[in-house]
Every structure is written in structure tokens, then in C-alpha cells.
Design an enzyme around this catalytic site. Structure first.
Site, PDB file in Angstrom:
ATOM      1  CE  LYS A 182      41.549  37.438  37.964  1.00 45.24           C
ATOM      2  NZ  LYS A 182      41.801  38.798  37.441  1.00 45.24           N
ATOM      3  CB  CYS A 290      29.495  46.860  45.400  1.00 47.48           C
ATOM      4  SG  CYS A 290      30.353  47.072  46.979  1.00 47.48           S
ATOM      5  CD  GLU A 386      26.631  46.902  40.264  1.00 49.08           C
ATOM      6  OE1 GLU A 386      27.073  45.985  39.552  1.00 49.08           O
ATOM      7  OE2 GLU A 386      26.981  47.092  41.440  1.00 49.08           O
TER       8      GLU A 386
HETATM    9  P1  NAD Z   1      34.002  41.315  36.986  1.00 49.85           P
HETATM   10  O1  NAD Z   1      33.045  40.291  37.447  1.00 49.85           O
HETATM   11  O2  NAD Z   1      34.057  41.638  35.558  1.00 49.85           O
HETATM   12  O3  NAD Z   1      35.493  40.922  37.390  1.00 49.85           O
HETATM   13  C1  NAD Z   1      35.850  40.671  38.726  1.00 49.85           C
HETATM   14  C2  NAD Z   1      37.097  39.824  38.747  1.00 49.85           C
HETATM   15  O4  NAD Z   1      36.786  38.533  38.214  1.00 49.85           O
HETATM   16  C3  NAD Z   1      38.249  40.361  37.904  1.00 49.85           C
HETATM   17  O5  NAD Z   1      39.454  40.115  38.588  1.00 49.85           O
HETATM   18  C4  NAD Z   1      38.162  39.517  36.652  1.00 49.85           C
HETATM   19  O6  NAD Z   1      39.383  39.413  35.953  1.00 49.85           O
HETATM   20  C5  NAD Z   1      37.743  38.180  37.214  1.00 49.85           C
HETATM   21  N1  NAD Z   1      37.083  37.268  36.279  1.00 49.85           N
HETATM   22  C6  NAD Z   1      36.416  37.572  35.144  1.00 49.85           C
HETATM   23  N2  NAD Z   1      35.905  36.444  34.592  1.00 49.85           N
HETATM   24  C7  NAD Z   1      36.251  35.424  35.407  1.00 49.85           C
HETATM   25  C8  NAD Z   1      36.011  34.025  35.390  1.00 49.85           C
HETATM   26  N3  NAD Z   1      35.308  33.441  34.406  1.00 49.85           N
HETATM   27  N4  NAD Z   1      36.505  33.278  36.378  1.00 49.85           N
HETATM   28  C9  NAD Z   1      37.205  33.835  37.399  1.00 49.85           C
HETATM   29  N5  NAD Z   1      37.476  35.157  37.470  1.00 49.85           N
HETATM   30  C10 NAD Z   1      37.001  35.937  36.488  1.00 49.85           C
HETATM   31  O7  NAD Z   1      33.686  42.583  37.880  1.00 49.85           O
HETATM   32  P2  NAD Z   1      34.340  44.032  37.754  1.00 49.85           P
HETATM   33  O8  NAD Z   1      33.743  44.650  36.552  1.00 49.85           O
HETATM   34  O9  NAD Z   1      35.820  43.936  37.895  1.00 49.85           O
HETATM   35  O10 NAD Z   1      33.809  44.747  39.078  1.00 49.85           O
HETATM   36  C11 NAD Z   1      32.611  45.424  39.134  1.00 49.85           C
HETATM   37  C12 NAD Z   1      31.576  44.600  39.847  1.00 49.85           C
HETATM   38  O11 NAD Z   1      32.066  44.258  41.139  1.00 49.85           O
HETATM   39  C13 NAD Z   1      30.297  45.357  40.083  1.00 49.85           C
HETATM   40  O12 NAD Z   1      29.202  44.533  39.812  1.00 49.85           O
HETATM   41  C14 NAD Z   1      30.354  45.678  41.573  1.00 49.85           C
HETATM   42  O13 NAD Z   1      29.103  45.878  42.166  1.00 49.85           O
HETATM   43  C15 NAD Z   1      31.056  44.499  42.108  1.00 49.85           C
HETATM   44  N6  NAD Z   1      31.657  44.807  43.411  1.00 49.85           N
HETATM   45  C16 NAD Z   1      31.109  44.261  44.540  1.00 49.85           C
HETATM   46  C17 NAD Z   1      31.628  44.578  45.797  1.00 49.85           C
HETATM   47  C18 NAD Z   1      31.047  43.992  47.058  1.00 49.85           C
HETATM   48  O14 NAD Z   1      31.698  44.049  48.097  1.00 49.85           O
HETATM   49  N7  NAD Z   1      29.839  43.447  47.054  1.00 49.85           N
HETATM   50  C19 NAD Z   1      32.710  45.444  45.885  1.00 49.85           C
HETATM   51  C20 NAD Z   1      33.232  45.980  44.715  1.00 49.85           C
HETATM   52  C21 NAD Z   1      32.698  45.648  43.479  1.00 49.85           C
END
Ligand code: NAD
Length: 482
Positions: A182, A290, A386
Site C-alpha cells: 500500500k 528518514c 523530525e
Molecule cells: P505516515 O506515517 O504518514 O504514512 C506512512 C504510510 O502509512 C502511508 O502509506 C499512509 O497512508 C499509511 N497510514 C497512515 N495512517 C495509517 C494507519 N492508521 N494504519 C495503517 N497505515 C496508515 O508517514 P509519511 O508521512 O508517509 O512518511 C514520512 C515518515 O516516514 C517520516 O517520519 C520518515 O522518517 C519515515 N520514513 C522512515 C524510513 C525508514 O527506513 N526508517 C524511510 C522513509 C521514511
């Protein structure tokens, strides 16, 4: 910025990826993705319903047994062909990623080469990764098998869409799992393209499905009784929710969350090498990464020079539309841009100096110039949270112990960088840092081969490298009396 109207004859359509083909959602719903540099529509994308998720998971479950029974070398050949086709299509995929996400074309192409590398790396692992034998004496034979879980739910963020999809999907597939991915709604298109490439390369229908949508669809995936493990990459807040849902079902998760990574410059650092690396560490992908190095811990004696040289680099940055390949593209959404600007205000209000680094941002698009915040203390909001934008918080220190204490005084523990010419210090500090990975004398060192993941609020579980093959399998011990 106003988003332009969608001309259905011109704007391409992307379906859910189900059973080897793009499909409309059962309710016929869709959403539009926009170029964050100008508000022009990039794609119309089918929006899944919970019923679509159910169909996707059931079909993946049905396809799983055949894929798991495919001999590993053959699974590897399919992954190898996927790697090759990603490379063949890199230009088109790069354009699409750059339009959809906003990132500069060269960075999109680098992400796509990374996606190809994931498939290439895991293609070679299928016929080499196995269990072990356990010595129990002459009457018993004991060995372990690495078993696939079944259907893996992969929930993905928007900052490196195809790269992060490949990071989860490739090791899950090589070990015999099926995947329902997803992607984030802001950036779903290249994940759908990736699934199409997999089918074209001989991956059986149903083994790699893509559903689209936000929290409701993510939760439907986690809650589906046939999903056996969840790989989640995203924010801490959502990660916590994902972990709760998974706990209710007693299924394991991998949580790849955020960071506030310290980048430590000791007084003996090679500054000519370090400064461009420090700059790249917080500006790559406009800081939406990240592992960005966003807390610069710099020794008192070099503080002034380092800040002056970073300001000089930041002032030269070109900003523009991703496909025109500037140094820095727009942030991926208005919400993200507003959030970053809010952090700049909070820094000034709490007493940090927001240093001037050149002209204003372009009038349209969600742009933020790189910003250097000097005189930050580790208790300020900009040192603790962050930001996910091109913002560097500079904190001075005077001793090695103080640097380590500052680095570890964080809720996060994803990455840490060190610059020193003292080998003893490099090992000592690397051992003392609370982080999933430590880079010495090169930030973003390593690649698909090196295990990756966090501690503390940065999450748990490991992706990349051979380690990911462990992540996507469980151990079964077989013991036989002979
Ligand atoms: P987010 O948490 O808003 O969303 C991530 C994903 O989760 C999306 O696909 C979103 O639609 C889904 N989602 C949202 N609510 C949900 C729920 N209740 N249940 C299940 N899925 C749900 O994050 P974002 O804003 O898309 O990404 C940015 C974040 O990701 C930053 O904090 C970044 O540091 C982190 N990130 C981490 C890594 C890593 O490898 N550690 C890599 C890239 C990004």
C-alpha cells in the site's frame, strides 16, 4: 498554490494492481496526484475500498503456495529479470517519480537504480539462504528451515516511493512470500508500475498486489486475517498505531520510522570532505529522508568555519521543478511545507539564529530553501523533532563525552555520522552511539547490502542486506530420531 483541473484525456490513469493487471476499484473511486512544484495533475489513481483489500489479500494468499513452492533459483531468475527491466525503464520511471514526488530527476534516477539493486541483490540470494544443522548426537538429526510467512502487508511512505517498495518487496519475494503493498496516496504510481514490471518478468499473478488509499486501507490490510506480517515505513505516530493493530492480531511487524540523526564533526575532521557530506546529509531529497543528518554536533574550535562554509553552499542551491533537475525540488505536499515553515518559526522563537542563505523561494510550489539554524540547544523543538525538510540544527560541543551524550539524548536512534581522523575515537564513539547504523567519514555510506533499521522511536526490525531475508522468514526447527 492552486491545483489545476484534471483533463481525463491527457492525465494518465493508474489502477489498483490486482492479479497481474491494473484494475478499477470496486466502487469506481479515484484520486488525483499533483506535481508539487506547480499543481499540475500527474495521474488519476484508482482508490481502493476495504473490499478491494480483501480481494487483494485473498488472491495473494491463493498465489502464495505456488510461489513458495517454486525452486529458489527460479524465484531468483524472476527477480533478476525485474532488476534488468527496472533499468531498461529507468528514464520513464524517473520522470514519473520526479513529477509525482517532486524530487530532482537525478535523485529519482538514483532511487530507481537502488530499486534495481534490491532486486539484483536478492535475486542472487534465493539459492544461498537457508537454515542450519544443530548437533544433538548420533540418534537425532536437527535442522532449521527458513519459512516464508505467507502474505506480507507492506505500507509505504511518500519520500522514496519505488525505492522503498523495492526494499520490502524484493526480500519478501525471494524468500517465497506474497506481498500486498500500500503506497502513500501522494505517490502511488511507481509502485503500481513496479508491480506491472514484475508481471512482465514472469512473477505469477497475485504474488505482488498493490492497493491504494490512506489510513482506512492501511488498517484494513493490517487487520486482514490472511496477512501474516506487516512491513511499515512511515512516521512514529502511525507506526505506533500499526504496532497496536498488529499486537491485537499477534502478528509481527517491522517498523522503519523517523530520525533526528546526529552528525558529529570532531576537531580533527577532514573538513574539505566533511562539509559537502554534511550539506548533502540534510538537503538530499529536500531533507525528506528518514536518515537525514539533521543535528550537526560540531566541535567549538571549528564551529564558526563550518557554519560559514555550510551557509555558502546553501546560498548557491538551485530550486526548481523536479524534472528540470535542480539541486532541490519542492517538498512533496503543502502540509509538509507548512510543517517545515512552522519549525523555522519555533526555532527563532526559542532563541536559535535562522541564518540567511540566499533569496526567496519560488512563488509557486511547495519550496523551502535549505536553512541552517545556529546556536541550537538540544532541548529546543528543532533538535528533538523530525522536521523532514532541508533544515540543519547546529549544536556546539567541547569534549568527546559531551558529543556522545548530546547524540544519544534523543528519542530517535536511526543513524549517526562521525568525522574524525582518529581511528580509536571512530571505533569508541561508534560503539557508544545509540543508533541502528553509524557512518564514519562518509554520510549515507553503505547500500542495499548493509542492514538498516532503528532503535528507540526509530523503530525495530531490519531491512536491507542478508538480514532482510531473516526478517521475511520465520525459523522452523525439525528434529528427527533416526
Ligand atoms: P505516515 O506515517 O504518514 O504514512 C506512512 C504510510 O502509512 C502511508 O502509506 C499512509 O497512508 C499509511 N497510514 C497512515 N495512517 C495509517 C494507519 N492508521 N494504519 C495503517 N497505515 C496508515 O508517514 P509519511 O508521512 O508517509 O512518511 C514520512 C515518515 O516516514 C517520516 O517520519 C520518515 O522518517 C519515515 N520514513 C522512515 C524510513 C525508514 O527506513 N526508517 C524511510 C522513509 C521514511
Amino acid at each position: 498554490m492552486k491545483e489545476s483541473p484534471v483533463d481525463e484525456a491527457v492525465v494518465p490513469w493508474f489502477g489498483l494492481y490486482l492479479n497481474g493487471t491494473q484494475t478499477a476499484s470496486e466502487a469506481g473511486q479515484e484520486f488525483t496526484s499533483y506535481d508539487p512544484s506547480n499543481g499540475l495533475p500527474v495521474a488519476r489513481v484508482a482508490l481502493a475500498s476495504p473490499t478491494d483489500v480483501d480481494h487483494a489479500v485473498r488472491a495473494a494468499h491463493a498465489a502464495f503456495a505456488g510461489w513458495a513452492a517454486t525452486v529458489p533459483v527460479e524465484r531468483g531468475r524472476v527477480l533478476g529479470r525485474i532488476a534488468a527491466m527496472i533499468r531498461e525503464q529507468a528514464h520513464g520511471l524517473g520522470q514519473l517519480e520526479s513529477l509525482d514526488n517532486g524530487k530532482p530527476l537525478a535523485q529519482a534516477l538514483s532511487d530507481i537504480e537502488g530499486a534495481a539493486r534490491y532486486f539484483e541483490f536478492y535475486a542472487g540470494l534465493g539459492d544461498k539462504f537457508g537454515g542450519e544443522t544443530i548437533p544433538l548426537g548420533p540418534k537425532l538429526v536437527s535442522y532449521t528451515r527458513r519459512e516464508p510467512y505467507g502474505v506480507i502487508g507492506e505500507i509505504l511512505p511518500w519520500n522514496a516511493p519505488i525505492n522503498q517498495a523495492a526494499r520490502g518487496v524484493a526480500p519478501a519475494l525471494i524468500t517465497g512470500n506474497a506481498v500486498v503493498a500500500k503506497p502513500a496516496t501522494l505517490t502511488s504510481t511507481t509502485c503500481i508500475e513496479l508491480a506491472g514490471i514484475a508481471t512482465a518478468c514472469g512473477l505469477p499473478d497475485g504474488v505482488f498486489q498493490v492497493v491504494t488509499g490512506d489510513a482506512e486501507i492501511g488498517e484494513a490490510l493490517i487487520n486482514h486475517p490472511l496477512v501474516r506480517k506487516v512491513g511499515f515505513t512511515g512516521s512514529v505516530v502511525t507506526g505506533r498505531r500499526v504496532a497496536h493493530l498488529a499486537a491485537d492480531r499477534l502478528i509481527p511487524t517491522i517498523l522503519e520510522l523517523g530520525g533526528k540523526s546526529p552528525h558529529i564533526l570532531f576537531e580533527d575532521a577532514d573538513l574539505d570532505a566533511a562539509i559537502p557530506s554534511v550539506y548533502q546529509a540534510f538537503t538530499f531529497n529536500a531533507g525528506q529522508i528518514c536518515s537525514a543528518g539533521t543535528r550537526l554536533l560540531v566541535h567549538d574550535s571549528i564551529h564558526e568555519e563550518v557554519v560559514a562554509r555550510l551557509v555558502e553552499l546553501a546560498a548557491q542551491a538551485t530550486l526548481g521543478r523536479g524534472v528540470d533537475d535542480p539541486d532541490i525540488g519542492p517538498l512533496t505536499s503543502k502540509d509538509q511545507r507548512d510543517k517545515v515553515l512552522g519549525y523555522l518559526e519555533s526555532a527563532a522563537a526559542q532563541g536559535a539564529a535562522v541564518l540567511p542563505v540566499g533569496g526567496a523561494e519560488p512563488d509557486t510550489g511547495y519550496f523551502v530553501r535549505p536553512r541552517i539554524l545556529d546556536g541550537v540547544t538540544n532541548d529546543m523543538t528543532v533538535a528533538r523533532e523530525e522536521i523532514f525538510g532541508p533544515v540543519l540544527s547546529v549544536i556546539a560541543f567541547s569534549t568527546e563525552d559531551a558529543a556522545v551524550a548530546l547524540a544519544n539524548d534523543s528519542d530517535f536512534g536511526l543513524v549517526a555520522g562521525i568525522w574524525t581522523r582518529d581511528l580509536g575515537r571512530a571505533h569508541r564513539v561508534a560503539a557508544a552511539l545509540e543508533a541502528g547504523q553509524v557512518f564514519v567519514n562518509q554520510y549515507f555510506a553503505g547500500g542495499v547490502e548493509t542492514p538498516f533499521g532503528g532503535v528507540k522511536n526509530s523503530g525495530y526490525g531490519r531491512v536491507k542486506g542478508i538480514e532482510a531475508a531473516h526478517t521475511y522468514t520465520y525459523v522452523k526447527t525439525v528434529t528427527i530420531r533416526i
